[in-house]
Enzyme design. Sequence first.
Site, PDB file in Angstrom:
ATOM      1  N   ASP A  78      35.639  35.139  30.827  1.00 19.76           N
ATOM      2  CA  ASP A  78      34.425  35.917  30.574  1.00 19.76           C
ATOM      3  C   ASP A  78      34.545  37.337  31.110  1.00 19.76           C
ATOM      4  OD1 ASP A  78      31.564  34.089  30.035  1.00 19.76           O
ATOM      5  OD2 ASP A  78      33.467  33.077  30.342  1.00 19.76           O
ATOM      6  N   GLU A 445      27.069  37.794  27.143  1.00 22.23           N
ATOM      7  CA  GLU A 445      26.673  37.749  28.551  1.00 22.23           C
ATOM      8  C   GLU A 445      26.532  39.181  29.065  1.00 22.23           C
ATOM      9  OE1 GLU A 445      28.528  34.813  31.426  1.00 22.23           O
ATOM     10  OE2 GLU A 445      29.525  36.661  32.039  1.00 22.23           O
ATOM     11  N   SER A 471      25.569  36.090  33.537  1.00 22.72           N
ATOM     12  CA  SER A 471      26.556  35.344  34.300  1.00 22.72           C
ATOM     13  C   SER A 471      25.861  34.527  35.382  1.00 22.72           C
ATOM     14  CB  SER A 471      27.534  36.327  34.949  1.00 22.72           C
ATOM     15  OG  SER A 471      28.304  35.700  35.941  1.00 22.72           O
TER      16      SER A 471
END
Length: 555
Positions: A78, A445, A471
Amino acid sequence: MTSEKNKLDPSKSYERALYLGCGYTYEDLEKPRIAIVNSWNELNPGHIHLCKLSKFVKEGVREAGGTPMEFNTIAICDGIANSGNFSKYVLPSREIIAASIECTVKSYNFDGMVMLCSCDKIIPGMLLAAVRCNIPTIFLTGGIMEPKTFEDGPLKGKTFVTCDIKEAIGLYKAGKITKEEFFLIESETCCSPGACNMMGTANTMACIVEAMGLSLPGCATMDAISKEREGLCKETGKYIMDLVNESVKALDIITNKSIENAIKVALAFGGSTNMILHMCALSHEIGGSLNHFDFDTFSKAIPLLAKFKPASEYNLTEFHNAGGVRVLMKKLSKLLDLSTKNVLGLTLNDYLELIEIEDYQIIRNLEDPIATEGGIAVLKGNLAPDGAIIKQSALSQKMRQHKGPAKVFECEEDVKEALLSNKIQDGDVLVIRYEGPKGSPGMRELSLPAAILVGMGLGDSVAMITDGRYSGATRGPCIGHVCPEAIEGGPIAIVQDGDFIEIDIEKRILNLLISDDELNERLKRWKRPEPKIKAGYLNFYRKHVSSAKDGAYLY
């Protein structure tokens, strides 16, 4: 040990011949075949050591009488994808991971499987695959990155973990740290393999796996590259053979009760809001009906017993040293269903009787919690008729009630630019829309804008609201998962600059302060924008993904 289905069968000659071409022997092929499902790659610190760990797992499998057979699935980081790359693919990759494992395991008809995994979407993807395949399964999550404590220089005595890097961007922009300090934080903080040493989604999901009874004790929070983990890997390989021999399948352990237990544990340590997406999707996969409003019900009944970076100064290594998941579960046991089973072959009740309480300060007692409610709150109002999520355990008291004027952005890039250009003022409510599962598509995100906001010192005065997600490492007044999302005609689509928005965490309120008539008139005038992406996997995803409220699963 010989597997009945793997005994010499003339009809399996072609299969055996192909396996012989891989280097397996006839003796190997007569034993139970164990899939070593590995998300190892060279692109992600959470996974780069998993190739080494799998060797110890395979040793354990062989010693216990099985034949390990390893294959890989994808694993996106991520943090790397969110740094200006195409992060729309990150959440959708969960379904690819699940499907790739399902396809391989069912095609090869394995007797059992060991899931080697780390990080945010990979553990959930493997959970979905586990219930679809429903064979004996054990998880080995990859462990924790070491924290970095500086022994000299301008940061002497300070300890940093990955989430501190993101906030450092805002600190540097605000002139609160020097260029030298900024570079030291960037270049030194990620100092070993492993999942980022904070209560982000990676470690939330690893702790959930352990709380569900799918991994061995201590697995979630143990150091990634320790000798202790090498021994755990070997034991994991042995335990999968016990599960195979006793015909204990994934769905004997993954049940509605164990899912609820794991959610309660995660709420008690202030886990990531992303777990809502993953646990709702997992519930759906086994025929359940979990949605994000259920998390609010649980959170109101579960006290906060611990919290970690970035919501406190404690990191995950300290959590492990205090006893980790097992000690927290012991302290929370009165609120758990103790009839669930684990990979040790024990009920939760029998397992927790073996656990000794080792610490008080980091993991509080049930009678003396940090807060009376768990880490997550679900808000509702005319801006979010189907709910929205906030990690209340990472929120300052000053922002539990807030009213302010909206500044509206149509994507993540625009709000990031506004922050870095000093266009945000105290009191503002930043609204970022068309970032939901369908609208983004992929439900990006917004962790970097959120961290920059806090790093710039705006976390006590500016709120951020989106139909995207954050997150697990996000802190501050960041509200996500607004449902219905903008692309579906949710009210977030018709917010205008200057509209006042009301946030009240205690009352669970998220309201756009305009009249009902004005709101309805704006909705009538709203027109759905053209899809941002009209080809490839994301085009398929936007057409088939559910609401974030239900876990953003594919249907």
